[in-house]
Scaffold this active site. Structure first.
Site, PDB file in Angstrom:
ATOM      1  N   ARG A  51       0.706  -1.181   0.182  1.00 45.04           N
ATOM      2  CA  ARG A  51      -0.079   0.320   0.006  1.00 45.04           C
ATOM      3  C   ARG A  51       0.823   1.535   0.122  1.00 45.04           C
ATOM      4  NH1 ARG A  51      -3.179  -3.389   2.237  1.00 45.04           N
ATOM      5  NH2 ARG A  51      -1.155  -3.670   3.187  1.00 45.04           N
ATOM      6  N   THR A  52       1.838   1.210   0.467  1.00 55.29           N
ATOM      7  CA  THR A  52       2.558   2.847   1.369  1.00 55.29           C
ATOM      8  C   THR A  52       3.015   3.270  -0.149  1.00 55.29           C
ATOM      9  OG1 THR A  52       2.840   2.519   3.281  1.00 55.29           O
ATOM     10  CG2 THR A  52       4.286   4.223   2.406  1.00 55.29           C
ATOM     11  N   LYS A  80      25.848  -3.929  -1.903  1.00 52.34           N
ATOM     12  CA  LYS A  80      26.999  -3.968  -1.481  1.00 52.34           C
ATOM     13  C   LYS A  80      28.036  -3.108  -0.704  1.00 52.34           C
ATOM     14  CE  LYS A  80      26.173  -3.331  -7.002  1.00 52.34           C
ATOM     15  NZ  LYS A  80      26.599  -2.088  -8.601  1.00 52.34           N
ATOM     16  N   ARG A 101      11.257   4.054   2.908  1.00 50.19           N
ATOM     17  CA  ARG A 101      10.963   3.524   4.263  1.00 50.19           C
ATOM     18  C   ARG A 101      11.938   2.086   4.687  1.00 50.19           C
ATOM     19  NH1 ARG A 101       5.727  -1.622   4.446  1.00 50.19           N
ATOM     20  NH2 ARG A 101       5.111   0.986   5.329  1.00 50.19           N
ATOM     21  N   HIS A 129       5.982   6.701  11.688  1.00 49.48           N
ATOM     22  CA  HIS A 129       5.073   6.089   9.967  1.00 49.48           C
ATOM     23  C   HIS A 129       3.887   7.417   9.726  1.00 49.48           C
ATOM     24  CE1 HIS A 129       3.399   4.889   6.258  1.00 49.48           C
ATOM     25  NE2 HIS A 129       3.036   3.203   6.521  1.00 49.48           N
TER      26      HIS A 129
HETATM   27  C1  NCD Z   1       2.268  -0.452   7.829  1.00 48.72           C
HETATM   28  C2  NCD Z   1       3.466  -0.406   8.738  1.00 48.72           C
HETATM   29  O1  NCD Z   1       4.053  -0.871   7.673  1.00 48.72           O
HETATM   30  O2  NCD Z   1       3.701  -0.094   9.822  1.00 48.72           O
HETATM   31  N1  NCD Z   1       1.463  -0.822   6.694  1.00 48.72           N
HETATM   32  C3  NCD Z   1       1.468   0.297   6.367  1.00 48.72           C
HETATM   33  O3  NCD Z   1       2.805   0.346   5.691  1.00 48.72           O
HETATM   34  N2  NCD Z   1      -0.419   0.352   5.915  1.00 48.72           N
HETATM   35  C4  NCD Z   1       1.872  -1.285   9.577  1.00 48.72           C
HETATM   36  C5  NCD Z   1       1.791  -2.498   9.547  1.00 48.72           C
HETATM   37  O4  NCD Z   1       2.793  -3.117   8.473  1.00 48.72           O
HETATM   38  O5  NCD Z   1       1.631  -3.621  10.080  1.00 48.72           O
END
Ligand code: NCD
Length: 306
Positions: A51-52, A80, A101, A129
């Protein structure tokens, strides 16, 4: 250069104005279809995501911009031994804005300190997040008509759940909030979040292991996945993973206008029967996430050009 690493990097006024922008985008998306013409977003994902990453990419496309992606750390120069600092210095030559991320807490801050373009933290380890929180705030705003005077239950892995940390930090700045922290003993909210967001501001909260007892008082129930990837051993994960499973039965004493949320992915925390309940809002969060990321990309690119 303005980056968003923590939700607290945005003031309450800025968040309210991003929410106002989101409503405008929802009402008239065509007005934004060329807002980022010629601009490039780089997505750097050193950790899994569906999703993100896709919502950042969809957001940029819907603004008329382009996307370049590093989706798999194993096939990038990170494998590397390249540092995050060097990677973002290089990517700053290709892109106007970066969404990143990383499994290590603090990696997004390192990126922001070294990039020549704005960096958006798309999750750094068990820390923060902020863009999931923007999605959550828009969802609560749309469901409840505002962001004050709510009792919010957060349930599951409050220790490693970065979405929980950012959401508590954000909501604790609005008036009349009350929190119910529902988790097994081992997965309680870390004191660095509790002290700064709740204790220091005198915000009412209670800690419990009992979801059903907490249920009747809740306006929002935010379920979370036990974060397997952050555990030191598999036995602990297996013992704790099914601590809470929301079923229609457990919702019997819930308010009629409860808003049930989950950042997704869900493993077992919410039975699929709950999906048919009108109070289930977790798929609405997904849509709202794309809209808020559009609003945030627009804001940061506009500020970078000033
Ligand atoms: C969350 C995350 O990555 O922290 N997912 C997301 O981005 N919607 C929650 C999770 O992974 O549990």
């Amino acid at each position: 250069m303005r980056s968003v690493i923590d939700i607290l990097d945005l003031t309450v006024q800025e968040i309210d104005s991003l929410i106002a922008d989101a409503y405008c985008i929802i009402t008239d998306p065509a007005r934004y279809a060329h807002a980022c013409d010629g601009k490039k977003l780089a997505t750097l994902f050193f950790e899994p995501s569906t999703r993100t990453r896709m919502s950042f990419e969809a957001a940029m496309y819907e603004l008329g911009g382009h996307v370049i992606s590093m989706t798999d750390a194993a096939s990038s120069s990170a494998s590397k031994g390249e540092s995050v600092a060097d990677t973002v210095r290089a990517v700053s030559c290709y892109a106007d804005i970066i969404a990143m991320r990383h499994p290590k807490e603090g990696a997004a801050l390192v990126a922001a300190n070294n990039a020549a373009v704005p960096v958006i933290n798309a999750g750094d380890g068990g820390h923060c997040h902020p863009t999931q929180t923007l999605a959550d705030l828009l969802t609560i705003h749309r469901e409840k008509g505002g962001l004050g005077g709510l009792t919010v239950g957060l349930c599951g892995d409050l220790k490693f759940g970065r979405t929980v940390h950012s959401l508590i930090n954000a909501l604790s700045r609005y008036d009349g909030m009350r929190f119910v922290l529902i988790s097994p003993e081992e997965l309680k909210l870390p004191s660095y979040v509790k002290d700064a967001a709740l204790k220091a501001k005198g915000i009412p909260y209670e800690q419990t292991t009992d979801l059903e007892k907490a249920m009747p008082s809740l306006d929002i129930l935010y379920m979370t996945r036990v974060q397997r990837e952050r555990f030191f051993n598999e036995e602990d994960y297996l013992r704790l993973k099914d601590s809470y499973i929301l079923t229609p039965e457990k919702l019997k004493n819930a308010k009629n206008d409860l808003c049930i949320m989950h950042p997704l992915p869900r493993v077992n925390e919410i039975s699929t029967e709950v999906d048919r309940d009108a109070r289930a809002c977790y798929f609405k969060q997904v849509y709202n996430g794309k809209i808020m990321r559009m609003a945030l990309i627009l804001k940061l690119l506009k500020e970078a050009a000033e």
